[in-house]
Design a protein around this motif. Structure first.
Motif, short mmCIF file in Angstrom:
data_model
loop_
_atom_site.label_atom_id
_atom_site.label_comp_id
_atom_site.label_asym_id
_atom_site.label_seq_id
_atom_site.Cartn_x
_atom_site.Cartn_y
_atom_site.Cartn_z
N GLU A 52 1.07 -1.35 -0.07
CA GLU A 52 0.07 -0.18 0.29
C GLU A 52 0.72 1.03 0.39
OE1 GLU A 52 -3.60 0.43 -0.34
OE2 GLU A 52 -4.07 -2.31 -0.20
N LEU A 53 0.52 2.91 -0.58
CA LEU A 53 0.95 3.65 -0.68
C LEU A 53 -0.16 4.24 0.53
CD1 LEU A 53 2.57 4.18 -4.40
CD2 LEU A 53 4.20 3.59 -1.47
N GLN A 54 0.44 5.14 0.71
CA GLN A 54 -0.76 6.25 1.64
C GLN A 54 0.00 7.98 1.30
OE1 GLN A 54 -0.08 7.60 6.14
NE2 GLN A 54 -2.04 6.02 6.30
N PHE A 55 -0.92 8.28 0.84
CA PHE A 55 -0.65 9.60 0.63
C PHE A 55 -0.94 10.67 1.14
CE2 PHE A 55 -0.36 7.18 -3.04
CZ PHE A 55 0.33 7.25 -4.18
N SER A 56 -0.11 11.62 2.14
CA SER A 56 -0.76 12.54 2.60
C SER A 56 -1.14 14.12 1.89
CB SER A 56 -0.46 12.91 3.91
OG SER A 56 -0.21 13.54 5.00
N VAL A 57 -2.04 15.23 2.80
CA VAL A 57 -1.68 16.32 2.55
C VAL A 57 -1.64 16.93 3.74
CG1 VAL A 57 -3.01 16.09 0.35
CG2 VAL A 57 -4.64 16.23 2.07
N GLY A 58 -1.66 16.75 5.08
CA GLY A 58 -1.33 16.80 6.04
C GLY A 58 -2.51 16.92 6.68
N ILE A 59 -3.46 17.32 6.86
CA ILE A 59 -4.70 16.81 7.32
C ILE A 59 -5.46 15.27 7.04
CG2 ILE A 59 -5.15 19.34 7.61
CD1 ILE A 59 -7.15 18.90 5.63
N ALA A 60 -4.99 15.08 5.34
CA ALA A 60 -6.37 13.46 5.30
C ALA A 60 -5.34 13.24 4.55
CB ALA A 60 -7.49 14.42 4.73
N SER A 61 -5.15 11.62 4.55
CA SER A 61 -4.53 10.98 3.91
C SER A 61 -4.89 9.75 2.67
CB SER A 61 -3.52 10.40 4.11
OG SER A 61 -3.89 9.57 5.98
N ALA A 62 -5.40 8.87 1.98
CA ALA A 62 -5.66 8.36 1.36
C ALA A 62 -4.62 7.37 1.16
CB ALA A 62 -5.65 8.63 -0.20
N ASP A 63 -5.08 5.93 1.29
CA ASP A 63 -4.23 4.11 0.34
C ASP A 63 -4.51 4.36 -0.72
OD1 ASP A 63 -3.03 4.91 2.99
OD2 ASP A 63 -4.26 3.49 3.74
N PHE A 64 -3.58 3.42 -1.46
CA PHE A 64 -3.83 3.13 -2.62
C PHE A 64 -3.38 1.41 -2.77
CE2 PHE A 64 -5.38 7.30 -3.11
CZ PHE A 64 -5.87 7.84 -3.27
N PRO A 65 -2.79 1.15 -3.93
CA PRO A 65 -2.72 -0.13 -4.06
C PRO A 65 -1.11 0.47 -4.51
CG PRO A 65 -4.47 -1.60 -4.37
CD PRO A 65 -4.59 0.39 -4.46
N VAL A 66 0.24 -0.76 -4.13
CA VAL A 66 1.48 -0.50 -5.31
C VAL A 66 1.30 -0.19 -6.50
CG1 VAL A 66 3.57 -0.89 -5.32
CG2 VAL A 66 2.64 -0.83 -3.25
N ASN A 67 0.01 -1.45 -6.93
CA ASN A 67 -0.03 -2.44 -7.95
C ASN A 67 -0.35 -1.08 -8.59
OD1 ASN A 67 0.80 -4.59 -7.62
ND2 ASN A 67 -1.10 -5.42 -7.39
N ASN A 68 -1.34 0.39 -8.35
CA ASN A 68 -1.78 1.08 -9.38
C ASN A 68 -0.63 2.63 -9.73
OD1 ASN A 68 -4.42 0.52 -8.32
ND2 ASN A 68 -4.62 1.62 -7.28
N PHE A 69 0.34 2.30 -9.34
CA PHE A 69 2.09 2.70 -9.48
C PHE A 69 2.69 1.83 -10.29
CE2 PHE A 69 -0.84 4.60 -6.85
CZ PHE A 69 -1.16 5.76 -6.36
N LEU A 70 2.16 0.49 -10.89
CA LEU A 70 3.04 0.36 -11.45
C LEU A 70 3.55 0.96 -12.97
CD1 LEU A 70 2.65 -3.38 -11.06
CD2 LEU A 70 4.56 -1.80 -9.48
N GLN A 71 2.48 1.73 -13.76
CA GLN A 71 3.17 2.48 -14.69
C GLN A 71 2.62 4.08 -14.82
OE1 GLN A 71 0.77 1.05 -18.63
NE2 GLN A 71 -1.18 0.10 -17.29
N SER A 72 2.80 4.65 -15.26
CA SER A 72 1.99 6.27 -15.25
C SER A 72 1.72 6.61 -16.36
CB SER A 72 3.82 7.28 -15.53
OG SER A 72 4.32 7.11 -14.54
N PRO A 73 0.26 7.20 -15.82
CA PRO A 73 -0.93 7.70 -16.95
C PRO A 73 0.43 8.68 -17.90
CG PRO A 73 -1.06 8.68 -14.28
CD PRO A 73 0.27 7.60 -14.62
N GLN A 74 -0.45 9.59 -18.54
CA GLN A 74 -0.05 10.54 -19.20
C GLN A 74 -0.17 11.98 -19.41
OE1 GLN A 74 -0.32 10.34 -23.88
NE2 GLN A 74 1.04 8.21 -23.93
#
Length: 161
Positions: free
Chosen positions: A118-140
């Motif tokens: 899992e990857l957790q992205f934080s904006v300071g006041i809140a965060s969200a978790d996403f599977p690492v597999n969502n980031f194996l390639q990059s969108p344009q």
């Protein structure tokens, strides 16, 4: 016999030194650095033009050839042309240059941490978790993952988060 042994030794020594020199000259990419710190390459846009890394302090800067924005699912994302942060194994802190639109507000993503798959992205006041597999390639840029395959990239940076 002695001359041929010395000549063979010299050739082997030259080949070893030459190979080591070539490997040292092959600079890692920003994506290689992410992988060394246990992050998927999709955290950075495809087409990053370079990076700087201070291995003692973890100061990491990635350079893009321009700004970039796109939507993925219900999220709108923006990348500045320079992304900065402090990187360590499974943790990217003091992040600057990436923002996400939440409701009507643009918030800076300030930290990304990896916990297992899992990857957790934080904006300071809140965060969200996403599977690492969502980031194996990059969108344009401009089209995320919904790009028409015949569409040209036009030099845009490719991105993810």
């Amino acid at each position: 016999m002695m001359k041929s042994s010395i000549a063979l030794l010299c050739v082997l020594l030259y080949a070893t030194v030459s190979h080591a020199s070539r490997q040292k000259d092959q600079k890692l990419t920003a994506y290689d650095v992410l992988e060394q710190y246990d992050f998927p390459v999709g955290l950075l846009p495809q087409g990053a033009t370079g990076y700087e890394l201070n291995t003692k302090t973890g100061q990491f800067t990635a350079y893009l050839n321009g700004t970039c924005s796109f939507s993925i699912e219900s999220y709108e994302l923006k990348y500045k042309s320079t992304i900065k942060g402090v990187i360590s194994k499974g943790r990217l802190t003091k992040l600057k240059g990436v923002s996400v639109k939440v409701a009507l507000l643009w918030l800076n993503i300030v930290e990304v941490t990896r916990d297992s798959d899992e990857l957790q992205f934080s904006v300071g006041i809140a965060s969200a978790d996403f599977p690492v597999n969502n980031f194996l390639q990059s969108p344009q840029c401009g089209c995320g993952f919904d790009c028409n395959n015949s569409q040209e990239n036009n030099g845009d940076v490719v991105s993810s988060i």
